[in-house]
Scaffold this motif. Sequence first.
Motif, short mmCIF file in Angstrom:
data_model
loop_
_atom_site.label_atom_id
_atom_site.label_comp_id
_atom_site.label_asym_id
_atom_site.label_seq_id
_atom_site.Cartn_x
_atom_site.Cartn_y
_atom_site.Cartn_z
N GLY A 100 0.78 -1.23 0.00
CA GLY A 100 0.00 0.00 0.00
C GLY A 100 0.82 1.27 0.00
N VAL A 101 2.09 1.20 -0.42
CA VAL A 101 2.91 2.41 -0.47
C VAL A 101 2.53 3.23 -1.71
CG1 VAL A 101 4.80 1.29 0.75
CG2 VAL A 101 4.78 1.30 -1.75
N GLU A 102 2.86 4.51 -1.70
CA GLU A 102 2.47 5.39 -2.79
C GLU A 102 3.57 5.64 -3.80
OE1 GLU A 102 0.93 8.98 -1.12
OE2 GLU A 102 -0.83 8.00 -0.21
N THR A 103 4.84 5.51 -3.38
CA THR A 103 5.96 5.76 -4.28
C THR A 103 6.99 4.64 -4.17
OG1 THR A 103 7.22 7.05 -2.66
CG2 THR A 103 5.67 8.27 -4.07
N VAL A 104 7.81 4.52 -5.24
CA VAL A 104 8.89 3.53 -5.23
C VAL A 104 10.17 4.21 -5.73
CG1 VAL A 104 7.56 1.42 -5.47
CG2 VAL A 104 8.11 2.76 -7.51
N PRO A 105 11.32 3.90 -5.11
CA PRO A 105 12.59 4.46 -5.59
C PRO A 105 12.92 3.85 -6.96
CG PRO A 105 13.00 2.80 -3.90
CD PRO A 105 11.51 3.02 -3.94
N SER A 106 13.28 4.71 -7.90
CA SER A 106 13.48 4.24 -9.27
C SER A 106 14.65 4.94 -9.93
CB SER A 106 12.22 4.48 -10.11
OG SER A 106 11.08 3.89 -9.51
N LEU A 107 15.34 4.18 -10.77
CA LEU A 107 16.40 4.72 -11.62
C LEU A 107 15.81 4.80 -13.03
CD1 LEU A 107 19.45 5.49 -11.88
CD2 LEU A 107 19.86 3.10 -12.47
N VAL A 108 15.72 6.02 -13.58
CA VAL A 108 15.10 6.22 -14.89
C VAL A 108 16.17 6.32 -15.96
CG1 VAL A 108 13.57 7.68 -16.26
CG2 VAL A 108 13.19 7.45 -13.79
N ARG A 109 16.04 5.46 -17.00
CA ARG A 109 17.00 5.48 -18.10
C ARG A 109 16.28 5.27 -19.43
NH1 ARG A 109 19.64 7.61 -15.03
NH2 ARG A 109 21.76 7.17 -14.29
N ASP A 110 16.73 5.98 -20.44
CA ASP A 110 16.21 5.80 -21.79
C ASP A 110 16.86 4.55 -22.40
OD1 ASP A 110 14.41 8.03 -22.22
OD2 ASP A 110 16.19 9.30 -22.11
N LEU A 111 16.07 3.54 -22.64
CA LEU A 111 16.59 2.29 -23.18
C LEU A 111 15.72 1.82 -24.34
CD1 LEU A 111 17.16 0.37 -19.79
CD2 LEU A 111 18.93 1.39 -21.22
#
Length: 301
Positions: A100-111
Amino acid sequence: MSKNRFARSSTGMDRMLQRSIEFASVTSPTDARVIQLPLASVVPNPRQPRRTFDEASLRQLAESIRERGVLQPLLVRPLSEERYEIVYGERRWRAAKLAGVETVPSLVRDLSDEEAELVATVENLQREDLNRYDEVAFKLRLIARLFGTTSQEAAQRLKELRSDPSRDLEQVAQLVALFTQLGREQWLSFVTNGLPVLNLPEVLVQAVQGGTLEYSKALLIARAPQEHQPALLRSAVDDQVTHLELREQISALKRRSSSGAELAVVQLKKKMTPRVLNKLTADQRTRAEALIQQLNEILGE
């Protein structure tokens, strides 16, 4: 948290593989490159190489996330301005939804699609809980990409190179370099001990992927007569028999099957006399003679 099993090497598969390893090495949510994304903006990858997610394990991870948060970031790629596709980390994403969390840590990359598939495969190979079936399938994907062919064609090529490495010394060198990076086994061992896992019956594949059956026991069961495999599977899973006990059970079944076939031959020989044949009707005799002719042809091959 998964550990990076891949050693750096100047003889790597190619720059794409090195890039994949670098992405997979980002393991901390406090890394400067990591941002928090709304859970609702992240969607799973329909081409995700991992197909099975244990529900009990997901619930355990969800409980951990409620207490400590998501400890390892997802890798995602942008689909639109506010929508992202998971490259790896779907299990964490699923557990986060349960928590039920609202956000997640993410690494954003164009692939690209090709890069995303490769990165996902590399990350999956780092999992500590990776079962042997998926491990072999993932490695074969990398080899197929290395050879520029399909997984099926790559498997056949590997068998050819095992029989005669001189067929293509360059491909052999590529395999040596790749498996040096991946670690854990050499390519020849992979061909001999790994590839057979992909030919297991579906019921055994499911047991291996589900973590209830060791792949080495699955290979033993697959060698037994097909009609006995369900019982052997239950014995291996429910009774936790050892490899030795399993081998003994299979040997006993094969002896019993062989004895049954020999008994049938003996009984047939007793009946195949002119006196018995003369008692048959014309139609029965014609059918019997046809079967005898077929048997002679088969045994004469």
